[in-house]
Scaffold this motif. Structure first.
Motif, PDB file in Angstrom:
ATOM      1  N   HIS A  94      11.271  28.958  45.401  1.00  0.00           N
ATOM      2  CA  HIS A  94      12.403  28.064  45.229  1.00  0.00           C
ATOM      3  C   HIS A  94      12.218  27.223  43.973  1.00  0.00           C
ATOM      4  N   GLU A  95      13.237  27.203  43.113  1.00  0.00           N
ATOM      5  CA  GLU A  95      13.235  26.362  41.928  1.00  0.00           C
ATOM      6  C   GLU A  95      14.547  25.593  41.899  1.00  0.00           C
ATOM      7  N   LEU A  96      14.524  24.417  41.286  1.00  0.00           N
ATOM      8  CA  LEU A  96      15.695  23.559  41.231  1.00  0.00           C
ATOM      9  C   LEU A  96      16.020  23.275  39.774  1.00  0.00           C
ATOM     10  N   ILE A  97      17.237  23.604  39.368  1.00  0.00           N
ATOM     11  CA  ILE A  97      17.659  23.379  37.985  1.00  0.00           C
ATOM     12  C   ILE A  97      19.020  22.709  38.014  1.00  0.00           C
ATOM     13  N   GLY A  98      19.022  21.430  37.678  1.00  0.00           N
ATOM     14  CA  GLY A  98      20.268  20.684  37.627  1.00  0.00           C
ATOM     15  C   GLY A  98      21.073  20.737  38.908  1.00  0.00           C
ATOM     16  N   LEU A 104       3.054  26.359  40.731  1.00  0.00           N
ATOM     17  CA  LEU A 104       2.734  24.935  40.688  1.00  0.00           C
ATOM     18  C   LEU A 104       3.923  24.273  40.013  1.00  0.00           C
ATOM     19  N   GLU A 105       4.428  23.238  40.623  1.00  0.00           N
ATOM     20  CA  GLU A 105       5.663  22.629  40.143  1.00  0.00           C
ATOM     21  C   GLU A 105       5.504  21.973  38.776  1.00  0.00           C
ATOM     22  N   LEU A 123       8.767  26.744  38.386  1.00  0.00           N
ATOM     23  CA  LEU A 123       7.496  27.292  38.851  1.00  0.00           C
ATOM     24  C   LEU A 123       7.036  28.365  37.879  1.00  0.00           C
ATOM     25  N   PRO A 124       6.398  27.976  36.768  1.00  0.00           N
ATOM     26  CA  PRO A 124       5.904  29.000  35.843  1.00  0.00           C
ATOM     27  C   PRO A 124       4.881  29.881  36.547  1.00  0.00           C
ATOM     28  N   ASP A 133      -2.563  15.297  32.532  1.00  0.00           N
ATOM     29  CA  ASP A 133      -1.175  15.467  32.974  1.00  0.00           C
ATOM     30  C   ASP A 133      -1.056  16.124  34.342  1.00  0.00           C
ATOM     31  N   VAL A 134      -2.187  16.370  35.010  1.00  0.00           N
ATOM     32  CA  VAL A 134      -2.183  17.030  36.308  1.00  0.00           C
ATOM     33  C   VAL A 134      -1.968  15.993  37.409  1.00  0.00           C
ATOM     34  N   GLY A 135      -0.875  16.154  38.144  1.00  0.00           N
ATOM     35  CA  GLY A 135      -0.604  15.290  39.287  1.00  0.00           C
ATOM     36  C   GLY A 135      -1.040  15.969  40.567  1.00  0.00           C
ATOM     37  N   LEU A 136      -0.885  15.278  41.673  1.00  0.00           N
ATOM     38  CA  LEU A 136      -1.287  15.820  42.967  1.00  0.00           C
ATOM     39  C   LEU A 136      -0.452  17.039  43.349  1.00  0.00           C
ATOM     40  N   ARG A 137       0.863  16.967  43.123  1.00  0.00           N
ATOM     41  CA  ARG A 137       1.754  18.051  43.540  1.00  0.00           C
ATOM     42  C   ARG A 137       2.435  18.752  42.367  1.00  0.00           C
ATOM     43  N   SER A 138       2.594  18.046  41.262  1.00  0.00           N
ATOM     44  CA  SER A 138       3.334  18.627  40.148  1.00  0.00           C
ATOM     45  C   SER A 138       2.727  18.206  38.818  1.00  0.00           C
TER      46      SER A 138
END
Length: 186
Positions: free
Chosen positions: A28-32, A71-72, A82-83, A92-97
């Motif tokens: 699942h990806e979300l774009i706009g 990875l988001e 999700l590349p 720049d690495v966060g816990l979830r994204s």
């Protein structure tokens, strides 16, 4: 509405909360506000992603980190990508994204080809991702795009046994035909 109750949303009205509530199993990806749902990747896709992950990891400098997808990457409000592989600075690495990338890699498949070539290319450029690679496992072809100003320019297209010597995000040799062969050579 009780938890777990399905609800229907009009196209363009999906939110990050809606995305987080979806079941696992599909991509699942979300774009706009538009929800993109794709099936799990094929064996050739996974093999290429794994091989390229090994090549990138082996050459990655200590200030950067290589991650396999999904990875988001959240380049802007209303967008979750999700590349298939990504490279970012460790900070720049966060816990979830991850909010910033230096390299995004997409492994092409029949169901994602247009999205990867057109839509994601524009979103990665808008987000300032310095390098964007598209790999076609069926054609054994790697297309390398690099950001110049606000748009990508084609740096190289290599096929088969040709060697691409990347300089962005770091020096790494890539041979497209090697990305589709099993690790054990079988």
């Amino acid at each position: 509405m009780p938890p777990g109750t399905p609800r229907t949303l009009e196209p363009g009205r999906f939110t990050l909360a809606d995305l987080d509530s979806l079941p696992d199993g599909l991509r699942h990806e979300l774009i706009g506000g538009q929800l993109l749902v794709t099936p799990p990747p094929l064996r050739s896709h996974q093999r290429a992603a794994g091989q390229l992950m090994l090549v990138l990891h082996k050459n990655c400098p200590s200030e950067l980190e290589v991650f396999p997808g999904p990875l988001e990457f959240r380049p802007a409000a209303g967008h979750v990508l999700l590349p298939d592989l990504l490279v970012c600075r460790r900070e720049d690495v966060g816990l979830r994204s991850i909010d910033r990338l230096v390299l995004a890699v997409e492994i092409l498949s029949p169901t994602t080809r247009t999205v990867d070539h057109v839509l994601k290319r524009a979103l990665y450029a808008d987000a300032g991702v310095a390098s964007y690679w598209l790999f076609d496992p069926e054609a054994e072809e790697l297309t390398v795009l690099e950001l110049v100003g606000s748009a990508y320019v084609e740096r190289a297209v290599v096929k088969g046994n040709e060697i691409f010597e990347a300089s962005l995000p770091f020096v790494v040799p890539v041979v497209p035909s090697a990305l589709v062969r099993p690790v054990n050579g079988g």
